[in-house]
Design an enzyme around this catalytic site. Structure first.
Site, PDB file in Angstrom:
ATOM      1  N   HIS A  73     -36.851  24.018 -46.728  1.00 49.07           N
ATOM      2  CA  HIS A  73     -37.635  22.785 -46.736  1.00 49.07           C
ATOM      3  C   HIS A  73     -39.029  23.071 -47.303  1.00 49.07           C
ATOM      4  CE1 HIS A  73     -34.648  20.946 -44.137  1.00 49.07           C
ATOM      5  NE2 HIS A  73     -34.831  21.857 -43.205  1.00 49.07           N
ATOM      6  N   CYS A 121     -39.500  16.141 -48.412  1.00 49.79           N
ATOM      7  CA  CYS A 121     -39.027  17.504 -48.663  1.00 49.79           C
ATOM      8  C   CYS A 121     -38.319  17.466 -50.017  1.00 49.79           C
ATOM      9  CB  CYS A 121     -38.084  17.927 -47.539  1.00 49.79           C
ATOM     10  SG  CYS A 121     -37.118  19.393 -47.913  1.00 49.79           S
ATOM     11  N   HIS A 124     -34.485  17.735 -50.193  1.00 52.09           N
ATOM     12  CA  HIS A 124     -33.732  16.767 -49.385  1.00 52.09           C
ATOM     13  C   HIS A 124     -34.286  15.349 -49.416  1.00 52.09           C
ATOM     14  CE1 HIS A 124     -33.020  20.757 -47.207  1.00 52.09           C
ATOM     15  NE2 HIS A 124     -31.926  20.481 -47.874  1.00 52.09           N
ATOM     16  N   MET A 129     -35.032  12.812 -46.300  1.00 47.42           N
ATOM     17  CA  MET A 129     -36.011  13.619 -45.570  1.00 47.42           C
ATOM     18  C   MET A 129     -37.410  13.232 -46.061  1.00 47.42           C
ATOM     19  SD  MET A 129     -35.941  17.663 -44.729  1.00 47.42           S
ATOM     20  CE  MET A 129     -37.241  18.429 -43.767  1.00 47.42           C
TER      21      MET A 129
HETATM   22 CU   LIG Z   1     -35.618  19.735 -46.449  1.00 45.12          CU
END
Ligand SMILES: [Cu+2]
Length: 136
Positions: A73, A121, A124, A129
């Protein structure tokens, strides 16, 4: 006479201590008001999400970002979806966190422009996210 002098000295010591304690509160209160908030990258249940995904802070506060589940992340603030594009860039941490438990801290500057900031992120973002930071 000797005991009066001794008790007087004792009292002045007590008064001195009280003044010192109250004085130190006055000095340290502004610092005590600054808080540190923790945001997990990846929820405890393994979801691709920030936990919490919405956070309200004040200038001077610190956010501690802790890598949790399903890495890697990172935290990138979107200049187009943030009150200040410059602050969005300086708050971003593009370097990926690879292993659980890795962490970094972001301090909200005292002169931060108040308003909403959107972060996500990079790996993601498409999975949702995304988070929101409110500086008030
Ligand atoms: Cu992530």
């Amino acid at each position: 006479m000797k005991s009066i002098a001794a008790s007087l000295r004792q009292w002045s010591l007590i008064v001195f201590t009280i003044v010192l304690v109250i004085g130190s509160f006055a000095i340290f209160t502004p610092n005590a008001a600054a808080e540190t908030y923790t945001v997990k990258l990846g929820s405890d249940k393994g979801m691709l999400a920030f936990e919490p995904s919405k956070l309200t802070v004040k200038p001077g506060d610190t956010i501690k970002w802790v890598n949790n589940k399903v890495p890697p992340h990172n935290v990138v603030f979107d200049p187009a979806l943030s009150k200040s594009a410059d602050l969005a860039k300086s708050l971003s941490h593009k370097q990926l966190l690879m292993s659980p438990g890795q962490a970094f801290e972001t301090k909200i500057p005292e002169n931060a422009a108040k308003g909403e900031y959107t972060f996500y992120c990079e790996p993601h973002r498409g999975a949702g996210m995304v988070g929101k930071l409110v500086i008030e």
